[in-house]
Motif scaffolding. Structure first.
Motif, PDB file in Angstrom:
ATOM      1  N   GLY A   1       0.697  -1.303  -0.002  1.00 27.72           N
ATOM      2  CA  GLY A   1      -0.144   0.079   0.116  1.00 27.72           C
ATOM      3  C   GLY A   1       0.842   1.309  -0.078  1.00 27.72           C
ATOM      4  N   ILE A   2       1.065   1.949   1.209  1.00 24.48           N
ATOM      5  CA  ILE A   2       1.861   3.138   1.258  1.00 24.48           C
ATOM      6  C   ILE A   2       3.204   2.531   0.882  1.00 24.48           C
ATOM      7  CG2 ILE A   2       2.780   4.656   2.764  1.00 24.48           C
ATOM      8  CD1 ILE A   2       0.006   4.852   4.202  1.00 24.48           C
ATOM      9  N   SER A   3       4.040   3.572   0.085  1.00 23.06           N
ATOM     10  CA  SER A   3       5.056   3.177  -0.537  1.00 23.06           C
ATOM     11  C   SER A   3       6.355   2.840   0.176  1.00 23.06           C
ATOM     12  CB  SER A   3       5.442   4.335  -1.730  1.00 23.06           C
ATOM     13  OG  SER A   3       5.838   5.418  -0.917  1.00 23.06           O
ATOM     14  N   ASN A   4       7.052   2.268  -0.410  1.00 14.93           N
ATOM     15  CA  ASN A   4       8.455   1.834   0.458  1.00 14.93           C
ATOM     16  C   ASN A   4       9.163   2.970   0.760  1.00 14.93           C
ATOM     17  OD1 ASN A   4       7.692  -1.034   0.032  1.00 14.93           O
ATOM     18  ND2 ASN A   4       8.739  -1.077  -2.001  1.00 14.93           N
ATOM     19  N   GLY A   5       9.404   4.058  -0.017  1.00 16.90           N
ATOM     20  CA  GLY A   5      10.015   5.264   0.386  1.00 16.90           C
ATOM     21  C   GLY A   5       9.737   5.701   1.647  1.00 16.90           C
ATOM     22  N   VAL A   6       8.389   5.987   1.810  1.00 19.86           N
ATOM     23  CA  VAL A   6       7.657   6.407   3.086  1.00 19.86           C
ATOM     24  C   VAL A   6       8.088   5.498   4.284  1.00 19.86           C
ATOM     25  CG1 VAL A   6       5.475   6.915   4.407  1.00 19.86           C
ATOM     26  CG2 VAL A   6       5.743   7.566   2.007  1.00 19.86           C
ATOM     27  N   ARG A   7       8.092   4.101   4.126  1.00 14.25           N
ATOM     28  CA  ARG A   7       8.213   3.065   4.919  1.00 14.25           C
ATOM     29  C   ARG A   7       9.849   3.134   5.289  1.00 14.25           C
ATOM     30  NH1 ARG A   7       4.465  -1.206   5.064  1.00 14.25           N
ATOM     31  NH2 ARG A   7       2.808  -0.905   3.575  1.00 14.25           N
ATOM     32  N   ALA A   8      10.668   3.464   4.306  1.00 15.64           N
ATOM     33  CA  ALA A   8      12.134   3.362   4.676  1.00 15.64           C
ATOM     34  C   ALA A   8      12.303   4.736   5.696  1.00 15.64           C
ATOM     35  CB  ALA A   8      12.972   3.530   3.460  1.00 15.64           C
ATOM     36  N   MET A   9      11.620   5.967   5.275  1.00 12.28           N
ATOM     37  CA  MET A   9      11.914   7.208   5.847  1.00 12.28           C
ATOM     38  C   MET A   9      11.380   7.145   7.513  1.00 12.28           C
ATOM     39  SD  MET A   9      13.553   9.822   4.787  1.00 12.28           S
ATOM     40  CE  MET A   9      14.049  10.531   3.423  1.00 12.28           C
TER      41      MET A   9
ATOM     42  N   ASP B   1       0.095  -6.408  -7.929  1.00 13.98           N
ATOM     43  CA  ASP B   1      -0.303  -5.374  -8.930  1.00 13.98           C
ATOM     44  C   ASP B   1      -0.841  -6.149  -9.961  1.00 13.98           C
ATOM     45  OD1 ASP B   1       1.001  -3.338  -7.478  1.00 13.98           O
ATOM     46  OD2 ASP B   1       2.919  -3.906  -8.745  1.00 13.98           O
ATOM     47  N   PRO B   2      -2.288  -6.407  -9.867  1.00 18.39           N
ATOM     48  CA  PRO B   2      -2.826  -7.310 -10.960  1.00 18.39           C
ATOM     49  C   PRO B   2      -2.868  -6.709 -12.414  1.00 18.39           C
ATOM     50  CG  PRO B   2      -4.423  -6.118  -9.642  1.00 18.39           C
ATOM     51  CD  PRO B   2      -3.279  -5.900  -9.161  1.00 18.39           C
TER      52      PRO B   2
ATOM     53  N   GLY C   1     -10.287  -2.038  -0.776  1.00 18.84           N
ATOM     54  CA  GLY C   1      -8.836  -1.849  -1.153  1.00 18.84           C
ATOM     55  C   GLY C   1      -8.430  -2.452  -2.452  1.00 18.84           C
ATOM     56  N   THR C   2      -9.438  -3.095  -3.252  1.00 19.13           N
ATOM     57  CA  THR C   2      -9.039  -3.604  -4.656  1.00 19.13           C
ATOM     58  C   THR C   2      -9.807  -2.807  -5.643  1.00 19.13           C
ATOM     59  OG1 THR C   2     -10.400  -5.529  -4.618  1.00 19.13           O
ATOM     60  CG2 THR C   2      -8.622  -5.708  -3.615  1.00 19.13           C
ATOM     61  N   GLY C   3      -9.499  -3.170  -6.860  1.00 20.00           N
ATOM     62  CA  GLY C   3     -10.095  -2.740  -8.155  1.00 20.00           C
ATOM     63  C   GLY C   3      -9.771  -1.165  -8.410  1.00 20.00           C
ATOM     64  N   LEU C   4     -10.784  -0.610  -9.511  1.00 16.99           N
ATOM     65  CA  LEU C   4     -10.250   0.561 -10.085  1.00 16.99           C
ATOM     66  C   LEU C   4     -10.053   1.720  -8.969  1.00 16.99           C
ATOM     67  CD1 LEU C   4     -13.288   0.872 -12.587  1.00 16.99           C
ATOM     68  CD2 LEU C   4     -10.931   0.127 -12.932  1.00 16.99           C
ATOM     69  N   SER C   5     -10.340   1.487  -7.852  1.00 16.47           N
ATOM     70  CA  SER C   5     -10.000   2.797  -6.859  1.00 16.47           C
ATOM     71  C   SER C   5      -8.748   2.231  -6.163  1.00 16.47           C
ATOM     72  CB  SER C   5     -11.153   3.048  -5.875  1.00 16.47           C
ATOM     73  OG  SER C   5     -12.302   3.287  -6.554  1.00 16.47           O
ATOM     74  N   ALA C   6      -8.012   1.274  -6.394  1.00 20.07           N
ATOM     75  CA  ALA C   6      -6.641   0.790  -6.007  1.00 20.07           C
ATOM     76  C   ALA C   6      -5.497   0.937  -6.840  1.00 20.07           C
ATOM     77  CB  ALA C   6      -6.692  -0.647  -5.384  1.00 20.07           C
ATOM     78  N   ASN C   7      -4.844   2.042  -6.586  1.00 20.83           N
ATOM     79  CA  ASN C   7      -3.873   2.481  -7.725  1.00 20.83           C
ATOM     80  C   ASN C   7      -2.584   2.823  -6.870  1.00 20.83           C
ATOM     81  OD1 ASN C   7      -6.430   4.631  -8.864  1.00 20.83           O
ATOM     82  ND2 ASN C   7      -6.247   2.530  -9.173  1.00 20.83           N
ATOM     83  N   GLN C   8      -1.414   2.851  -7.654  1.00 23.56           N
ATOM     84  CA  GLN C   8      -0.240   3.379  -7.159  1.00 23.56           C
ATOM     85  C   GLN C   8       0.885   3.699  -8.402  1.00 23.56           C
ATOM     86  OE1 GLN C   8       1.426   5.005  -5.134  1.00 23.56           O
ATOM     87  NE2 GLN C   8       1.568   3.632  -3.447  1.00 23.56           N
TER      88      GLN C   8
ATOM     89  N   GLY D   1       0.451   6.749 -17.038  1.00 20.72           N
ATOM     90  CA  GLY D   1       0.786   5.324 -16.672  1.00 20.72           C
ATOM     91  C   GLY D   1       0.669   5.064 -15.280  1.00 20.72           C
ATOM     92  N   PHE D   2       0.243   4.236 -14.998  1.00 21.66           N
ATOM     93  CA  PHE D   2       0.093   3.605 -13.403  1.00 21.66           C
ATOM     94  C   PHE D   2      -0.251   2.184 -13.331  1.00 21.66           C
ATOM     95  CE2 PHE D   2      -4.039   4.870 -14.562  1.00 21.66           C
ATOM     96  CZ  PHE D   2      -4.759   4.250 -13.794  1.00 21.66           C
ATOM     97  N   VAL D   3       0.059   1.500 -11.854  1.00 20.22           N
ATOM     98  CA  VAL D   3      -0.401   0.186 -11.606  1.00 20.22           C
ATOM     99  C   VAL D   3      -1.575   0.138 -10.886  1.00 20.22           C
ATOM    100  CG1 VAL D   3       2.262  -0.769 -11.886  1.00 20.22           C
ATOM    101  CG2 VAL D   3       1.167   0.065  -9.676  1.00 20.22           C
ATOM    102  N   SER D   4      -2.395  -0.840 -11.287  1.00 23.05           N
ATOM    103  CA  SER D   4      -3.677  -1.148 -10.403  1.00 23.05           C
ATOM    104  C   SER D   4      -3.020  -1.915  -9.235  1.00 23.05           C
ATOM    105  CB  SER D   4      -4.509  -2.287 -11.217  1.00 23.05           C
ATOM    106  OG  SER D   4      -5.350  -2.736 -10.360  1.00 23.05           O
ATOM    107  N   GLU D   5      -2.964  -1.358  -8.033  1.00 25.09           N
ATOM    108  CA  GLU D   5      -2.152  -1.988  -6.601  1.00 25.09           C
ATOM    109  C   GLU D   5      -3.048  -2.057  -5.776  1.00 25.09           C
ATOM    110  OE1 GLU D   5       2.063  -1.687  -5.970  1.00 25.09           O
ATOM    111  OE2 GLU D   5       1.406  -0.583  -4.340  1.00 25.09           O
ATOM    112  N   GLU D   6      -3.250  -3.269  -5.151  1.00 22.84           N
ATOM    113  CA  GLU D   6      -4.235  -3.414  -3.925  1.00 22.84           C
ATOM    114  C   GLU D   6      -3.650  -2.516  -2.945  1.00 22.84           C
ATOM    115  OE1 GLU D   6      -4.830  -7.278  -2.873  1.00 22.84           O
ATOM    116  OE2 GLU D   6      -5.575  -7.768  -4.863  1.00 22.84           O
ATOM    117  N   CYS D   7      -4.463  -1.831  -1.849  1.00 25.54           N
ATOM    118  CA  CYS D   7      -4.122  -0.626  -1.182  1.00 25.54           C
ATOM    119  C   CYS D   7      -3.429  -1.380   0.226  1.00 25.54           C
ATOM    120  CB  CYS D   7      -5.508   0.036  -0.753  1.00 25.54           C
ATOM    121  SG  CYS D   7      -6.445   0.770  -1.868  1.00 25.54           S
TER     122      CYS D   7
END
Length: 545
Positions: free
Chosen positions: A42-50, A326-327, A293-300, A315-321
């Motif tokens: 969900g929330i990106s690895n960069g945020v997790r790393a900080m 990334d389906p 947290g899935t479907g058209l409203s789940a993006n990254q 351009g983007f990925v469909s990624e579960e929240c």
């Protein structure tokens, strides 16, 4: 000469940027912290790393503070080996930099600005060149939250140049480890990256804080923003600045029920005080209150690109929240300057041609190493032919060749796409062995396409990383590729004491005068001497006659 930050001072800056500021906050974790503690993605690895870096780095570095300290400040430390150049200054002992973005001055292509996450300042390091990448100078931008006056965590940089404004724009996040405030901020430089907007005057492209009412919406966390500018003088939206990002909506327990893409755009960023910028906002993808947290409203990971017509492509990925699955690979488009988008996104991947990688934890950790390698896609546009190029990590052939880099093209503005083809191939045209990941693509003014990625094909153990580059002079009908890094590196030695993060993306900008591949590189990690794994930012000098 710039001077070197001593260990104690450097870690004080890191701690100051990563530990909660003095302002009061409610008891317990913010919802976004609950999210990253409980959910693998969900929330990106960069945020997790900080979030994790304060504790991980301080113990190792403080034990050496007495012996490593030198004069206060920074030292310019570009190292070159053949065509490779280290772009960033170092602290003493060195701390990591990762996640790269780069853009060039379209009027003077030998001038370029790059940025990366910086674990010295807690914000971003900005690197600039005036000679096509032979030499670089560094400065730093530490974000500040104007609601309290506190400095915040930053990172996730994006960089773009405006022909109309004669300015570089830089986007990054602003958030705190123990408070709910969350912003996407934009900084401006009108002197080719030498000086930037002060943190307190950053333009706020998105915020969960209501500056009029003085209230914060704890359910929102804004993540993974990137930036683009309309640089075509005949476009109806010439000079418009676009920032795309993911809006995580979080329940009190940290579960994200929806996380759709959003857009902020503006036609004017006042140089004297960018905080006065007025932004328009558009939902690229819809909200889904109470969803799973899935479907058209789940993006990254959204990548904005502007066509000569003024059309905005994303351009983007469909990624579960709540995990890293990334389906699908998706595309959105606006033909009215960002006011509206297609009713439904275009699905780029085709049946049997794409697969995401799922480890047991569903968190993108790429074995046998410790870091996460998400499917962060890239989109490039040929101003000569109008062709769009979409590159991504593909695991459809994983049993044979592990993760590969694939690409697809569109000749009608992104409404239809070609079949998938492998980009990271061996001399026989077959998918290269071992893992390839974190690609980025670009086109020069004449439509020549470039792409770079991380590549482990030359290490039988599938650990050590090189950087490869592919080039196409025939509108992406075919590519030739070669290794451009002059030395490989071990990612297990690249981030503090864990090796768990080397960034979510690399950067690339291309002109007919110079090409700027910009990547995270751990070849000079001094972990054996300092106990701190670190990476620098490198490029390969590619100046055209």
């Amino acid at each position: 000469m710039r001077r070197t930050i001593p260990t104690a001072a450097a870690l004080a800056l890191v701690a100051g940027a990563l530990v909660a500021p003095a302002a009061a906050h409610a008891a317990g974790d913010p919802r976004w912290v609950s999210h990253i503690k409980q959910y693998s993605g969900g929330i990106s690895n960069g945020v997790r790393a900080m979030y994790a870096a304060a504790g991980a780095g301080a113990a190792a570095a403080n034990s050496r503070a007495a012996t490593q300290a030198k004069a206060n400040g920074f030292v310019a430390a570009p190292k070159s080996n053949s065509g490779n150049v280290q772009m960033n200054d170092d602290s003493n002992p060195p701390l990591p930099q990762n996640e790269t973005a780069v853009a060039y001055n379209v009027n003077h292509p030998l001038i370029a600005v790059a940025a990366a996450n910086d674990y010295v300042s807690g914000g971003v390091v900005v690197m600039r060149t005036t000679d096509g990448g032979r030499h670089w100078a560094s400065t730093r931008i530490t974000p500040q939250f104007r609601g309290t006056g506190d400095f915040c965590n930053g990172g996730d940089p994006g960089v773009a140049y405006s022909r109309r404004d004669g300015a570089f724009y830089l986007s990054q996040l602003c958030f705190f480890r123990s408070q709910a405030f969350s912003e996407v901020q934009v900084y401006k430089s009108v002197d080719n990256g030498q000086t930037w907007t002060p943190g307190r005057q950053a333009a706020r492209a998105a915020s969960n804080y209501d500056y009029t009412a003085g209230t914060v919406d704890e359910s929102i966390f804004n993540d993974k923003e990137l930036i683009a500018v309309d640089n075509t003088p005949t476009s109806p939206h010439y000079g418009r600045v676009y920032v795309t990002y993911t809006k995580f909506h979080l329940q009190p327990d940290g579960f994200s029920d929806y996380c759709p893409l959003q857009l902020s755009y503006t036609d004017t960023v006042p140089t004297e005080n960018p905080a006065l910028t007025t932004w328009a906002h558009t939902a690229i993808q819809p909200d889904n209150p109470g969803g799973d947290g899935t479907g058209l409203s789940a993006n990254q990971f959204s990548v904005p690109v502007v066509e000569k017509s003024g059309a905005l492509d994303v351009g983007f990925v469909s990624e579960e929240c709540n995990d890293s699955y990334d389906p699908h690979l998706l595309f959105q488009k606006s033909t009215d300057g960002g006011a509206t988008f297609l009713p439904q996104p275009v699905q780029i991947d085709k049946p049997g041609q794409y697969a995401d990688f799922l480890d047991d934890a569903r968190d993108d950790t790429l074995p046998p190493t410790s870091f996460r390698a998400p499917n962060t896609v890239s989109l490039a546009y040929s101003p000569r032919t109008g062709t769009l190029l979409y590159v991504y990590q593909n695991n459809i052939n994983r049993p044979v060749s592990a993760a590969d880099i694939s690409y697809q093209t569109s000749a009608d503005g992104g409404l239809h796409w070609s079949d998938s083809a492998f980009l990271s191939t061996n001399n026989n045209g077959a998918p290269a062995r071992n893992d390839q990941f974190l690609p980025w693509a670009a086109s020069d003014e004449n439509g020549r396409f470039y792409a770079i990625w991380f590549d482990r094909r030359q290490d039988p153990a599938n650990i050590r990383i090189n950087t490869w580059q592919a080039v196409s002079g025939n509108n992406a009908a075919s590519f030739t590729s070669a290794k451009i890094s002059t030395k490989d590196w071990d990612p297990n030695l690249g981030f503090l004491s864990s090796g768990a993060f080397i960034g979510d993306y690399n950067g690339l900008a291309a002109s007919t005068k110079a090409v700027y591949p910009v990547w995270t590189d751990g070849r000079d990690s001094a972990i054996a001497q300092t106990g701190i794994g670190e990476t620098d930012i490198f490029t390969n000098i590619e100046i055209n006659p």
